[in-house]
Design a protein around this motif. Structure first.
Motif, short mmCIF file in Angstrom:
data_model
loop_
_atom_site.label_atom_id
_atom_site.label_comp_id
_atom_site.label_asym_id
_atom_site.label_seq_id
_atom_site.Cartn_x
_atom_site.Cartn_y
_atom_site.Cartn_z
N ALA A 1 -88.10 14.21 64.15
CA ALA A 1 -87.10 13.40 64.52
C ALA A 1 -87.59 12.26 65.55
O ALA A 1 -87.21 11.27 65.33
N TRP B 1 -80.60 11.11 64.70
CA TRP B 1 -79.45 10.11 65.22
C TRP B 1 -79.45 9.97 66.60
O TRP B 1 -79.41 8.83 67.34
N ILE C 1 -81.35 16.31 61.13
CA ILE C 1 -80.99 14.78 61.00
C ILE C 1 -80.08 14.27 62.12
O ILE C 1 -80.29 13.17 62.34
N CYS C 2 -79.09 15.02 62.26
CA CYS C 2 -78.13 14.37 63.45
C CYS C 2 -79.03 14.49 64.97
O CYS C 2 -78.30 13.39 65.62
N ILE D 1 -76.04 12.07 55.38
CA ILE D 1 -75.99 13.56 55.55
C ILE D 1 -75.74 14.17 54.09
O ILE D 1 -76.26 15.12 53.60
N LEU E 1 -73.64 7.64 59.05
CA LEU E 1 -74.24 8.94 59.00
C LEU E 1 -73.98 10.02 58.10
O LEU E 1 -74.47 10.50 57.45
N ALA F 1 -82.24 8.59 61.10
CA ALA F 1 -81.69 9.67 60.32
C ALA F 1 -82.06 9.51 58.88
O ALA F 1 -82.38 10.25 58.10
N THR G 1 -85.63 10.41 58.08
CA THR G 1 -85.67 12.00 58.07
C THR G 1 -84.98 12.49 57.04
O THR G 1 -85.64 13.44 56.32
#
Length: 797
Positions: A438, A153, A149-150, A17, A13, A169, A172
């Motif tokens: 999301a 997830w 994004i988080c 990011i 992850l 994630a 996105t």
């Protein structure tokens, strides 16, 4: 090497990011300030708030820089005004010059994509003042995208597993339009984050309510009635914990969301639906206590905004939607089903990536690949339910299976709101559903991964690596993620960046394009058209989906004016009606005439599409003007020798037909002339009333292309073969479709008027029709050796 990488999806992850942030910086740099979607309207709101400490007020009677965006909820602008507060942005007037003639919403046009007239020195990164403020806000907005994004997830992990969460994630983070939106001054970025966060908290709240329902049911089954009541009393304490853990944060998020974008009101509605569902199944206090508390807190947070709007725009407009529409405008024509289908192309293109002022598009094949990925994911989600359920049972509590419907409901509400807005204005843009992005990507991720077990089973004995189900998804993540990352990167540097490349002036006109200069004289200077590149007699079709007329002009200003003038190309069809037009600043629409130097030559490329209502099989006249937008008229033009020109006609094009017509004359002749010309027939009756003129409609068909322009002669002959009436003219309204433009299969309906001599009396006559070369007078023979087609007609009183 892949096998040596960590097997825990969570480990990747931070990489996702980081790569998103890298792409975001690229998008920030390749898009000049004010050129991202609606940025030139959003930033003035921030600027006004930063410099005055007050939100701007909309005035429909006056054009303001922020246009309708000043009616938007204020949270995003307040945050960004605080971020830029230390900067001196008093230079906005100097760097803010709108390109009022930009091709907004039209990705088919070349050049002139820029919403502003730029000066490279003023706009260079990072610069100072307002330009620096724009880039700073973009940087902060990128961090909002990280949050989205988080949350993607977290939703994926909540509803499915970490492999699905990681893929959600990735989908996105590397979606081009998501990156572009978060690399701009735009309140959509905060709305997307809050919409995703609200969805996540609503899912958690739904699962907590579901768990309570299952616990109560289990307690009731296992214990006596007294113990069950005691357990319910304990659950009352649990309910309070649940509200403070999920309900209160959800209320705060909803309040903040309404202070960011009004479409998030839909999430408040969805919260009420979820609470009502659980209340109906178990306890109405869930709706009337917990649900009401969430509603009151959220509305109370947004109440100051509603009160201000009512004070400014009237008590009937607490959301300021009324004044928003008044400034923005509404559709000129009602939305029809056909129009909706046409706009759907804009929807999905804008969902994946339509940059700038909705005028820079990705290659069409790439849209098709993204659409295919989406469709495969959706189908996989519904078809491969067994995989999703098995992974649930292995990795999550049983109650976590419930909640997917909430995502679909949220997407449905957003789409309904968007469709409602589309009926008001041309706003069917895919990026406007991003508050649900999301959740959408979690569904797509689960669907894509759902295909892996069937594929593994199909190829287990053929393809190495499919034997271990645990490693296959991560390999799939890496491959798909790399493809999406590379695609997003190339779009920035290959598609977006060239559209804002600063044009370089030439020192001379190419020899093949040089013409005797045509001078346009303005009160404050002169501009000259010094070169033309144009394919003569090129064939085009009407409608935006057809090929345009391609033209390149070369301009020079021996005496650069102080006022900015527009270059205007008008394409004239039948009866000199304008059927195609481009008005814009010359030099690709990027450099105002007032900024030119005398020695500079500017190349200017144009594409002109022909309107749908243009009548086909027509010679199109291409006229070039230099236009004064203040006076609303063209500048006077003259040759280099000082001869005035009423029209600067630089050439012609042929407007063809989308489909070939079938000839249908009342009288069939099928007379074949040389050079592949056939007179199919005519519509003249055998008996007519004598008058000063006689109408005649001829139907021609081309079986090849004649070598030159011919004139059609039409004669009225008496019994002595003397001409007593004539109607010579070039084909179609005396030359609107000359024979040199005829192509095989063309069917030409050609109207003529025969002027009859005064001494003609009633009786029997003949009509003679043929073609001749006007310069030499030589007639074109028929294949039978004759030089005219004749038939009898009786004229009566």
């Amino acid at each position: 090497m892949i096998k040596s990488l960590p097997s825990n999806p969570r480990s990747y992850l931070p990489i996702v990011i980081g790569l998103y942030f890298f792409l975001g910086i690229i998008y920030v740099l390749v898009t000049p300030a004010f050129e991202a979607s609606d940025e030139y309207k959003h930033y003035p709101v921030v600027h006004h708030l930063q410099n005055t400490g007050k939100l701007p007020v909309l005035n429909p009677e006056i054009k303001q820089r922020w246009q309708q965006e000043a009616a938007q909820p204020p949270l995003y602008y307040i945050i960004m005004a605080a971020v830029t507060y230390p900067l001196d942005t008093s230079d906005l007037d100097a760097v803010y010059e709108e390109n009022s003639y930009a091709f907004i919403g039209n990705p088919n046009q070349i050049r002139n994509k820029n919403l502003m007239l730029h000066n490279p020195t003023d706009y260079a990164f990072p610069n100072t003042g307002s330009i620096q403020a724009v880039y700073l806000i973009r940087l902060v907005t990128l961090f909002l995208g990280m949050g989205t994004i988080c949350v993607a997830w977290k939703i994926g992990n909540l509803l499915h597993n970490e492999r699905t969460a990681l893929l959600a994630a990735i989908l996105t983070a590397f979606q081009p339009m998501f990156i572009f939106t978060n690399a701009a001054v735009n309140n959509d970025a905060l709305a997307n984050l809050l919409g995703a966060s609200g969805l996540y908290l609503l899912l958690r709240l739904n699962q907590a309510l579901t768990q309570e329902e299952e616990n109560v049911h289990a307690e009731t089954q296992r214990h006596t009635e007294g113990t069950a009541i005691a357990s319910i009393g304990t659950l009352s304490h649990i309910r309070k914990q649940r509200f403070f853990r999920y309900g209160l944060p959800l209320a705060v998020i909803l309040g903040l969301a309404m202070l960011t974008k009004l479409s998030i009101l839909g999430l408040l509605l969805l919260t009420g639906i979820v609470m009502a569902w659980h209340a109906w199944r178990r306890d109405w206090r869930i709706l009337f206590i917990d649900g009401l508390a969430i509603f009151v807190i959220a509305i109370a947070m947004a109440a100051p905004m509603f009160i201000r709007n009512m004070q400014l725009y009237g008590w009937t407009d607490p959301t300021a939607v009324g004044v928003f529409v008044e400034v923005q405008g509404t559709r000129t024509d009602p939305l029809t089903w056909r129009g909706f289908i046409g706009e759907f192309g804009t929807f999905y293109r804008n969902y994946w990536g339509q940059f700038g002022g909705i005028n820079i598009a990705m290659p069409e094949w790439l849209y098709n690949l993204y659409n295919l990925l989406f469709i495969v994911g959706i189908i996989g989600f519904f078809v491969n339910k067994s995989y999703r359920q098995r992974s649930f049972e292995a990795e999550n509590p049983l109650h976590q299976k419930k909640g997917w419907w909430i995502i679909f409901a949220w997407v449905g509400i957003i789409l309904v709101l968007l469709l409602r807005w589309t009926f008001i204005y041309y706003s069917f843009q895919g990026r406007l559903v991003f508050p649900a992005l999301a959740g959408i990507n979690v569904i797509i991720a689960a669907g894509l991964l759902g295909w892996i077990p069937p594929v593994k089973q199909l190829f287990a004995n053929r393809v190495a690596g499919f034997s271990n189900l645990a490693t296959v998804p991560l390999k799939f993540h890496g491959s798909l993620g790399a493809a999406l990352f590379i695609s997003a990167f190339l779009l920035a540097v290959v598609v977006i960046r060239p559209n804002y490349a600063w044009p370089e002036s030439l020192t001379s006109v190419p020899a093949t394009a040089t013409i005797d200069p045509i001078r346009y004289t303005a009160p404050d200077g002169t501009i000259e058209l010094v070169g033309i590149e144009f394919v003569p007699d090129q064939t085009v079709l009407s409608g935006g989906g057809s090929d345009p007329i391609d033209i390149t002009l070369y301009w020079q200003a021996p005496e650069p004016p102080t006022q900015d003038y527009l270059s205007a190309i008008n394409v004239l069809g039948r009866d000199l009606e304008v059927v195609g037009r481009v008005n814009r600043h010359p030099a690709w629409g990027m450099i105002a005439v007032s900024d030119w130097e005398p020695e500079q030559v500017w190349q200017d490329d144009y594409k002109v599409w022909i309107s749908d209502n243009a009548e086909p099989l027509t010679e199109l006249q291409i006229v070039v003007d230099m236009y004064d937008p203040v006076a609303g008229e063209a500048l006077p033009a003259e040759t280099h020798d000082g001869i005035p020109l009423s029209l600067v006609n630089i050439g012609v094009a042929r407007l063809g037909a989308h489909t070939q017509l079938e000839p249908n004359p009342k009288t069939v002749l099928n007379a074949e002339f040389a050079e592949g010309i056939t007179l199919v027939g005519h519509d003249m009756p055998a008996e007519m009333t004598l008058g000063p003129t006689l109408p005649l409609v001829l139907t021609w068909q081309a079986n090849s292309t004649p070598v030159q322009d011919y004139t059609i002669f039409v004669q009225l002959l008496d019994t002595n073969n003397q001409v007593v009436g004539s109607g010579d003219a070039e084909p179609v309204n005396n030359g609107e479709y000359p024979t040199r433009l005829w192509r095989t299969g063309d069917v030409i309906v050609d109207k003529h008027v025969i002027s009859v001599d005064d001494n003609v009396v009633a009786g029997s006559y003949r009509i003679a029709v043929g073609l001749y070369d006007r310069s030499s007078g030589v007639r074109i023979p028929l294949l039978n050796g004759e030089n005219a087609v004749t038939w009898d007609v009786t004229l009566t009183r």
